[in-house]
Design an enzyme around this catalytic site. Structure first.
Site, PDB file in Angstrom:
ATOM      1  N   CYS A 112       0.867  -1.222  -0.172  1.00  0.00           N
ATOM      2  CA  CYS A 112      -0.090   0.035   0.123  1.00  0.00           C
ATOM      3  C   CYS A 112       0.907   1.261  -0.021  1.00  0.00           C
ATOM      4  CB  CYS A 112      -0.933   0.010   1.033  1.00  0.00           C
ATOM      5  SG  CYS A 112      -2.045  -1.230   1.086  1.00  0.00           S
ATOM      6  N   HIS A 248      -3.255   7.476   3.092  1.00  0.00           N
ATOM      7  CA  HIS A 248      -3.707   6.159   2.298  1.00  0.00           C
ATOM      8  C   HIS A 248      -4.959   5.818   2.842  1.00  0.00           C
ATOM      9  CE1 HIS A 248      -3.771   2.121   1.207  1.00  0.00           C
ATOM     10  NE2 HIS A 248      -3.640   1.431   2.347  1.00  0.00           N
ATOM     11  N   ASN A 278      -9.946   0.117   0.309  1.00  0.00           N
ATOM     12  CA  ASN A 278      -8.347   0.259   0.213  1.00  0.00           C
ATOM     13  C   ASN A 278      -8.153  -0.345  -1.085  1.00  0.00           C
ATOM     14  OD1 ASN A 278      -5.783  -0.105   0.588  1.00  0.00           O
ATOM     15  ND2 ASN A 278      -5.884  -1.329   2.550  1.00  0.00           N
TER      16      ASN A 278
END
Ligand code: COA
Length: 321
Positions: A112, A248, A278
């Site tokens: 990520c 994020h 996500n």
């Protein structure tokens, strides 16, 4: 010399999967997902649609926004953990599709944190004069690696791509980047298949994300708290000097914890996790693009970008837009 952001783009696949849709697949509820994560829906790549397909759409938009031609780019980086192929890299596939001559092109796998890592590499190339224009993409098809029977992971992720074009400029742009990793945490969040371990996905029960969610949560909140301190200190700035947080997008509770730590109101925080889920390395550039195109961010604003992901990896970038 600074690396300045002169164009951005994003692409989300058409298909939307809502929490209500997930209620039909696994033992979950819209209420549980919304309360624990802030996610209401996510986008899912169509059959046959690859990470490079998503990356191309976002990259073309960013190039148009920047007003550059393919031949102007001298480095192309793709942050991804879901490449089309083991090799060639997604960056090489994308470079060919975009007609970008023979510029350097490679993927960065930091899960990520992939976009922040790629941004950091791009920044170094521009600062030291090796590259003038760099295209940085974060693109993922994480839903390809989900076990749709595992409610603890399948409700969290989505697909998408975001891109940014950076150019060398004497005026401030990226002020600093900071990247870290701690492989000691590799068991908490992983996809447990790989080529050198004798990759046969079907023989190992498929390829899927496994995660110890609440342990990841605790480390993420703590680590992000430390990286924002590190970034501010490196620039001799105070919390109040920041205009925007572009985090994020994994979980709204993690985002709120970082905002609280920075004493920022949620009006100064770009949130897309409710609509995107996500999207791993794609989440920060998509959030950046959305905020820029909405006109919310103005030239001169100070933006703090941050991410945390499998590895663990984490990082931040401070940008004078
Ligand atoms: N629907 C309904 N119930 C669910 C569920 C779902 N989708 N997923 C898990 N549960 C259940 C669990 O089985 C557990 O039930 P039990 O108490 O009967 O055992 C209960 O909910 C609590 O589970 P827990 O994992 O402790 O919940 P949580 O509050 O930690 O929330 C996450 C789970 C995954 C949302 C949260 O831990 C998280 O977001 N972690 C970070 C994940 C992340 O960001 N990863 C990517 C980093 S880049």
């Amino acid at each position: 010399m600074y690396a300045r952001i002169i164009g951005t783009g994003r692409y989300l696949p058409e298909k939307v999967l809502t929490n209500k849709d997930l209620e039909q697949l696994v033992d979950t509820s819209d209420q549980w997902i919304t309360e624990r994560t802030g996610i209401r829906q996510r986008h899912v790549a169509a059959e046959g649609q690859t990470t490079c397909d998503l990356a191309e759409q976002a990259a073309r938009q960013a190039m148009e926004d920047a007003g550059l031609k393919p031949g102007d780019i001298d480095l192309l980086l793709v942050g991804t953990t879901t490449p089309d192929l083991v090799f060639p890299s997604t960056a090489c596939l994308l470079q060919h599709r975009m007609g970008m001559a023979e510029c350097g092109a490679f993927d960065i796998n930091a899960a990520c944190s992939g976009f922040i890592y790629a941004l950091s590499v791009a920044d170094q190339y521009i600062r030291n004069g090796t590259a003038r224009n760099v295209l940085v993409v974060g693109a993922e098809t994480l839903t390809r690696m989900l076990d749709w029977n595992d409610r603890s992971t399948c409700v969290l992720f989505g697909d998408g791509a975001g891109a940014a074009v950076l150019t060398a400029d004497e005026n401030p742009g990226i002020l600093s980047t900071h990247i870290h990793a701690n492989g000691g945490y590799s068991d908490l969040l992983k996809v447990d298949v790989g080529v050198s371990r004798g990759f046969r996905a079907e023989a190992r029960g498929g390829v899927s994300v496994s995660m110890k969610g609440n342990e990841v949560f605790k480390v993420a909140v703590n680590t992000l708290g430390r990286i924002v301190d590190e970034t501010l200190a490196a620039n001799n700035l105070e919390k109040e000097d920041l205009d925007w947080l572009i985090p994020h997008q994994a979980n709204l509770r993690i985002i709120k914890a970082t905002a609280r730590k920075l004493k920022m109101s949620m009006d100064q925080v770009v949130v897309t996790v409710d609509r995107h889920g996500n999207t791993s390395a794609a989440s920060v550039p998509m959030a950046l693009d959305e905020a820029l195109r909405s006109g919310a961010i103005k030239r001169g604003d100070k933006l703090l970008l941050e991410a945390f992901g499998g590895g663990f990896t984490w990082g931040a970038a401070l940008v004078a837009y």
